[in-house]
Design an enzyme around this catalytic site. Structure first.
Site, PDB file in Angstrom:
ATOM      1  N   SER A   1       0.832  -1.212   0.000  1.00  0.00           N
ATOM      2  CA  SER A   1       0.000   0.000   0.000  1.00  0.00           C
ATOM      3  C   SER A   1       0.868   1.263   0.000  1.00  0.00           C
ATOM      4  O   SER A   1       0.592   2.227  -0.722  1.00  0.00           O
ATOM      5  CB  SER A   1      -0.895   0.025   1.248  1.00  0.00           C
ATOM      6  OG  SER A   1      -1.831  -1.020   1.207  1.00  0.00           O
TER       7      SER A   1
ATOM      8  N   ARG B   1       1.508   4.225  -3.059  1.00  0.00           N
ATOM      9  CA  ARG B   1       1.251   5.636  -2.767  1.00  0.00           C
ATOM     10  C   ARG B   1       2.502   6.475  -2.972  1.00  0.00           C
ATOM     11  O   ARG B   1       2.418   7.626  -3.415  1.00  0.00           O
ATOM     12  CB  ARG B   1       0.720   5.774  -1.334  1.00  0.00           C
ATOM     13  CG  ARG B   1      -0.748   5.301  -1.217  1.00  0.00           C
ATOM     14  CD  ARG B   1      -1.122   4.948   0.198  1.00  0.00           C
ATOM     15  NE  ARG B   1      -2.543   4.669   0.400  1.00  0.00           N
ATOM     16  CZ  ARG B   1      -3.154   3.513   0.104  1.00  0.00           C
ATOM     17  NH1 ARG B   1      -2.444   2.514  -0.421  1.00  0.00           N
ATOM     18  NH2 ARG B   1      -4.443   3.345   0.324  1.00  0.00           N
TER      19      ARG B   1
ATOM     20  N   SER C   1     -13.317   1.143   3.164  1.00  0.00           N
ATOM     21  CA  SER C   1     -12.373   0.867   2.076  1.00  0.00           C
ATOM     22  C   SER C   1     -11.378   1.999   1.943  1.00  0.00           C
ATOM     23  O   SER C   1     -11.735   3.136   1.630  1.00  0.00           O
ATOM     24  CB  SER C   1     -13.117   0.690   0.756  1.00  0.00           C
ATOM     25  OG  SER C   1     -12.197   0.787  -0.317  1.00  0.00           O
TER      26      SER C   1
ATOM     27  N   GLN D   1      -9.223   2.149  -0.335  1.00  0.00           N
ATOM     28  CA  GLN D   1      -9.079   2.488  -1.760  1.00  0.00           C
ATOM     29  C   GLN D   1     -10.096   3.537  -2.156  1.00  0.00           C
ATOM     30  O   GLN D   1      -9.779   4.495  -2.870  1.00  0.00           O
ATOM     31  CB  GLN D   1      -9.229   1.226  -2.613  1.00  0.00           C
ATOM     32  CG  GLN D   1      -8.064   0.260  -2.390  1.00  0.00           C
ATOM     33  CD  GLN D   1      -8.202  -1.028  -3.173  1.00  0.00           C
ATOM     34  OE1 GLN D   1      -9.200  -1.277  -3.833  1.00  0.00           O
ATOM     35  NE2 GLN D   1      -7.187  -1.858  -3.099  1.00  0.00           N
TER      36      GLN D   1
ATOM     37  N   ASP E   1      -6.771  -8.284   4.606  1.00  0.00           N
ATOM     38  CA  ASP E   1      -5.913  -9.063   3.695  1.00  0.00           C
ATOM     39  C   ASP E   1      -5.304 -10.284   4.377  1.00  0.00           C
ATOM     40  O   ASP E   1      -4.772 -11.176   3.711  1.00  0.00           O
ATOM     41  CB  ASP E   1      -4.789  -8.181   3.138  1.00  0.00           C
ATOM     42  CG  ASP E   1      -5.326  -7.113   2.188  1.00  0.00           C
ATOM     43  OD1 ASP E   1      -6.457  -7.278   1.680  1.00  0.00           O
ATOM     44  OD2 ASP E   1      -4.615  -6.123   1.959  1.00  0.00           O
TER      45      ASP E   1
END
Ligand code: S3P
Length: 426
Positions: free
Chosen positions: A22, A26, A165, A167, A313
């Site tokens: 992640s 980014r 979320s 995302q 996850d």
């Protein structure tokens, strides 16, 4: 590629896992829209993050990759240029969803697509809030990729997220950088906050007041050096291996321990796991530590609510732990597992089932009876990296050898996974 995993007797090892997926995504995205260079160390060179790099190169950004050291020559908030052809996100949900927010406010048209799995992952969850900001995003496939984004002027909005979320939150926050007025995202349960931390580190104005995350546009962002910590989602496989293998101790150094990501440690501690965190420190605003994990007798728990997004996850590998625990573990509120790289409720039950596990499917999770002995068998990854790695960890303590087919998908997030797993035998 198929891979054979043999049972292991005991583990005594000190390892490091690759950089956080992640945070690596980014760093490239935000570095590209910041002024000046962003020097990244510890970058994850997995396929997903390489998809992000290739998209930003197509958007006109010069990015140098030297193993885990990456330099992004950012061009500022308004420096991206119209891509020549399709932006291919490969297997990466983070790439397609975050980049959609970013591209919504540009002055050009972009087309996005990815692999077969990406074309089954819901995109309306970002199309809806971005459209509320004025974005022009079309799916030519009923709410799934491919997408066509015609950049336009955006206005700030307030959006209450129906699912936790990061995302979706990040897509909205990226669009907010290009919007007129302020934007607020409301989240009922905290999702990972790497976007807020890194954008602020680069000069953005984002504040979280009790789950209301407000972004006020700034004139520019400024690139800065970044060190990416090891990925706790990757460490989770080795945490489980250490706990489940008799007479074992494993130290995992340099792991990101951001509170929005440590649900797996909290859940395992509640089950009675022997895990300690030492040398706590900070890198680029992200907390980091070393983990020491020792063989443990685990007891079943019920997982539900806030902890789910904090370990979403890691649930496939958590199932391997639950199968070894005493008692019945219940996982609730985890419908999101159905829209990951595979339907992870279905694929976990099917593939652990081939190793002899009986797991009951529920609408929003699973019920797992403990103390189930697993037998080696031929199992399938479903081209889902975390399914392949969870099966590999379970195989270490199964009876007989396990063959994982299409096992090379681990390259998405953990290119050296099998080598590191093999190093535990030395
Ligand atoms: C991610 C957010 C999570 C996670 C994914 C990475 C991110 O997805 O499952 O692997 O980097 O923002 P959701 O936002 O869909 O929960």
């Amino acid at each position: 590629m198929d891979i054979t995993i043999k049972p292991i007797d005991k583990i005594n090892a000190k390892i490091t896992v690759p950089g956080d997926k992640s945070i690596s995504h980014r760093a490239v995205m935000f570095g590209s829209i910041a002024c000046g260079d962003t020097e990244i160390s510890g970058f994850l060179t997995g396929d997903d993050c390489m998809s992000t790099i290739s998209c930003f190169k197509k958007l006109g950004i010069d990015i140098e990759v030297n193993g885990e050291n990456v330099v992004v020559h950012g061009k500022g908030l308004h420096g991206l240029s119209e891509p020549d052809g399709l932006l291919d996100v490969g297997n990466s949900g983070t790439t397609i969803r975050l980049i959609s927010g970013l591209l919504a406010g540009q002055k050009f048209v972009s087309r996005l697509n990815g692999d077969a799995s990406i074309q089954k992952r819901p995109m309306n969850r970002v199309i809806k809030p971005l459209s509320q900001m004025g974005a022009n995003i079309k799916s030519t496939n009923n709410g799934y990729a491919p997408l066509e984004i015609t950049g336009t002027e955006l206005k700030g909005t307030e959006y209450h997220m129906p699912v936790a979320s990061a995302q979706v939150k990040s897509a909205i926050l990226l669009a907010s950088l290009y919007a007129e007025g302020e934007t607020t995202v409301i989240e009922d349960m905290p999702s990972r906050d790497h976007t807020e931390i890194m954008l602020n580190y680069f000069g953005a104005d984002i504040k979280n007041t009790g789950g209301r995350i407000t972004s006020r546009p700034v004139k520019e962002l400024y690139g800065k050096p970044l060190t990416v910590p090891g990925d706790i989602s990757s460490a989770a496989f080795f945490i489980a291996a250490g706990l489940l293998t008799p007479d074992s101790e494993i130290t995992i150094t340099n792991v990101g321990i951001n509170k929005t990501r440590t649900g797996i440690i909290d859940a395992l501690l509640e089950m009675g796991a022997d895990i300690s965190i030492i040398n706590e420190r900070s890198a680029g605003g992200e907390p980091v530590g070393d983990l020491i994990v020792r063989t443990s007798e685990l007891k079943a728990i019920t997982l539900s609510g806030d902890i789910i997004p904090r370990m979403i996850d890691e649930i496939p590998v958590f199932v391997a732990a639950a199968l070894a625990a005493e008692g019945t573990t219940v996982i609730k509120d985890a419908q999101e597992l159905k829209v990951k790289e595979s339907n992870r409720i279905a694929t976990v039950i099917e593939e652990f089932g081939k190793m002899g596990a009986k797991i009951t499917e529920t609408d929003d999770g699973m019920i797992i009876n403990g103390k189930q002995e697993l037998k080696g068998n031929t199992v399938y990854s479903h081209l889902d990296h975390r399914i392949a790695m969870s099966l590999a960890v379970a195989a270490l303590n199964a009876k007989g050898d396990t063959v994982i087919t299409d096992a090379d998908c681990v390259g998405i997030s953990f290119p050296n996974f099998y080598e590191l797993l093999d190093s535990l035998r030395k």
